[in-house]
Design a protein around this motif. Structure first.
Motif, mmCIF file in Angstrom:
data_model
loop_
_atom_site.group_PDB
_atom_site.id
_atom_site.type_symbol
_atom_site.label_atom_id
_atom_site.label_comp_id
_atom_site.label_asym_id
_atom_site.label_seq_id
_atom_site.Cartn_x
_atom_site.Cartn_y
_atom_site.Cartn_z
ATOM 1 N N UNK A 99 0.795 -1.212 0.000
ATOM 2 C CA UNK A 99 0.000 0.000 0.000
ATOM 3 C C UNK A 99 0.835 1.273 0.000
ATOM 4 N N UNK A 100 2.122 1.142 -0.072
ATOM 5 C CA UNK A 100 2.979 2.327 -0.114
ATOM 6 C C UNK A 100 2.779 3.050 -1.441
ATOM 7 N N UNK A 101 3.034 4.347 -1.488
ATOM 8 C CA UNK A 101 2.932 5.058 -2.770
ATOM 9 C C UNK A 101 3.818 4.414 -3.848
ATOM 10 N N UNK A 102 4.989 3.935 -3.455
ATOM 11 C CA UNK A 102 5.887 3.274 -4.408
ATOM 12 C C UNK A 102 5.207 2.043 -5.018
ATOM 13 N N UNK A 103 4.619 1.198 -4.160
ATOM 14 C CA UNK A 103 3.971 -0.026 -4.642
ATOM 15 C C UNK A 103 2.779 0.283 -5.528
ATOM 16 N N UNK A 104 1.983 1.271 -5.130
ATOM 17 C CA UNK A 104 0.808 1.618 -5.932
ATOM 18 C C UNK A 104 1.238 2.205 -7.271
ATOM 19 N N UNK A 105 2.227 3.091 -7.256
ATOM 20 C CA UNK A 105 2.715 3.670 -8.515
ATOM 21 C C UNK A 105 3.254 2.576 -9.434
ATOM 22 N N UNK A 106 4.011 1.643 -8.881
ATOM 23 C CA UNK A 106 4.528 0.526 -9.691
ATOM 24 C C UNK A 106 3.383 -0.301 -10.274
ATOM 25 N N UNK A 107 2.374 -0.567 -9.443
ATOM 26 C CA UNK A 107 1.233 -1.369 -9.887
ATOM 27 C C UNK A 107 0.484 -0.655 -11.011
ATOM 28 N N UNK A 108 0.282 0.658 -10.875
ATOM 29 C CA UNK A 108 -0.430 1.406 -11.911
ATOM 30 C C UNK A 108 0.370 1.474 -13.203
ATOM 31 N N UNK A 109 1.665 1.666 -13.091
ATOM 32 C CA UNK A 109 2.512 1.676 -14.292
ATOM 33 C C UNK A 109 2.463 0.307 -14.964
ATOM 34 N N UNK A 110 2.509 -0.762 -14.156
ATOM 35 C CA UNK A 110 2.436 -2.112 -14.714
ATOM 36 C C UNK A 110 1.095 -2.420 -15.360
ATOM 37 N N UNK A 111 0.009 -1.888 -14.790
ATOM 38 C CA UNK A 111 -1.331 -2.158 -15.313
ATOM 39 C C UNK A 111 -1.697 -1.288 -16.498
ATOM 40 N N UNK A 112 -1.395 0.004 -16.384
ATOM 41 C CA UNK A 112 -1.855 0.967 -17.388
ATOM 42 C C UNK A 112 -0.758 1.500 -18.287
ATOM 43 N N UNK A 113 0.473 1.476 -17.781
ATOM 44 C CA UNK A 113 1.569 2.156 -18.450
ATOM 45 C C UNK A 113 1.659 3.575 -17.909
ATOM 46 N N UNK A 114 2.847 4.096 -17.814
ATOM 47 C CA UNK A 114 3.056 5.444 -17.274
ATOM 48 C C UNK A 114 2.367 6.496 -18.131
ATOM 49 N N UNK A 115 2.330 6.280 -19.453
ATOM 50 C CA UNK A 115 1.729 7.265 -20.347
ATOM 51 C C UNK A 115 0.225 7.395 -20.153
ATOM 52 N N UNK A 116 -0.442 6.360 -19.652
ATOM 53 C CA UNK A 116 -1.877 6.429 -19.368
ATOM 54 C C UNK A 116 -2.139 6.800 -17.908
ATOM 55 N N UNK A 117 -1.353 6.234 -16.989
ATOM 56 C CA UNK A 117 -1.591 6.466 -15.562
ATOM 57 C C UNK A 117 -1.300 7.906 -15.158
ATOM 58 N N UNK A 118 -0.213 8.471 -15.645
ATOM 59 C CA UNK A 118 0.180 9.827 -15.228
ATOM 60 C C UNK A 118 -0.907 10.869 -15.491
ATOM 61 N N UNK A 119 -1.472 10.948 -16.701
ATOM 62 C CA UNK A 119 -2.525 11.950 -16.921
ATOM 63 C C UNK A 119 -3.768 11.704 -16.070
#
Length: 132
Positions: A26-46
């Motif tokens: 549940x750390x911000x690092x883990x969630x950010x990694x999970x979102x990048x893995x699921x959506x890709x940084x180009x979709x998750x960031x916006x």
């Protein structure tokens, strides 16, 4: 509450949740990694309202999000979890980008304006309708 369900006090719930903020998944690092893995940084960031570079720094634990950023991460993570639970990736993409009668708009647009709450409600309603 049924006979099988034990009573659960508010104190018990909050005592159990107190460790969650620093729990590895549940750390911000883990969630950010999970979102990048699921959506890709180009979709998750916006969707989070941040740059890809900032999202990458959160995922690398080089920077920590403020309270707003942590809430955005948790909100998008909850939405992605519900999408994964209800749809295949291809179905989720079509569903998020198609008009939804219950929401009165495309779920992706509702998420951008109102957050995950109404969209998760629509996912649950559709799943209940499909499987209920």
């Amino acid at each position: 509450m049924s006979a099988e369900e034990p009573a659960l006090s508010v104190t018990t719930v909050f005592a159990s949740l107190s460790w969650l903020r620093d729990a590895p998944g549940y750390s911000p690092k883990a969630i950010a990694e999970r979102l990048i893995g699921s959506l890709g940084a180009d979709a998750a960031a916006p969707l989070l309202g941040v740059s890809e570079e900032l999202l990458g720094r959160w995922a690398a634990a080089q920077d920590a999000p403020d309270v707003h950023g942590r809430l955005q991460l948790a909100d998008l993570d909850a939405l992605v979890g519900h999408l994964h639970g209800a749809f295949t990736p291809a179905q989720a993409m079509v569903w998020m980008c198609s008009h939804n009668a219950q929401l009165g708009s495309k779920p992706i647009d509702v998420y951008r304006i109102q957050g995950s709450g109404p969209v998760i409600g629509a996912i649950r309603a559709q799943a209940k309708e499909a499987f209920g």
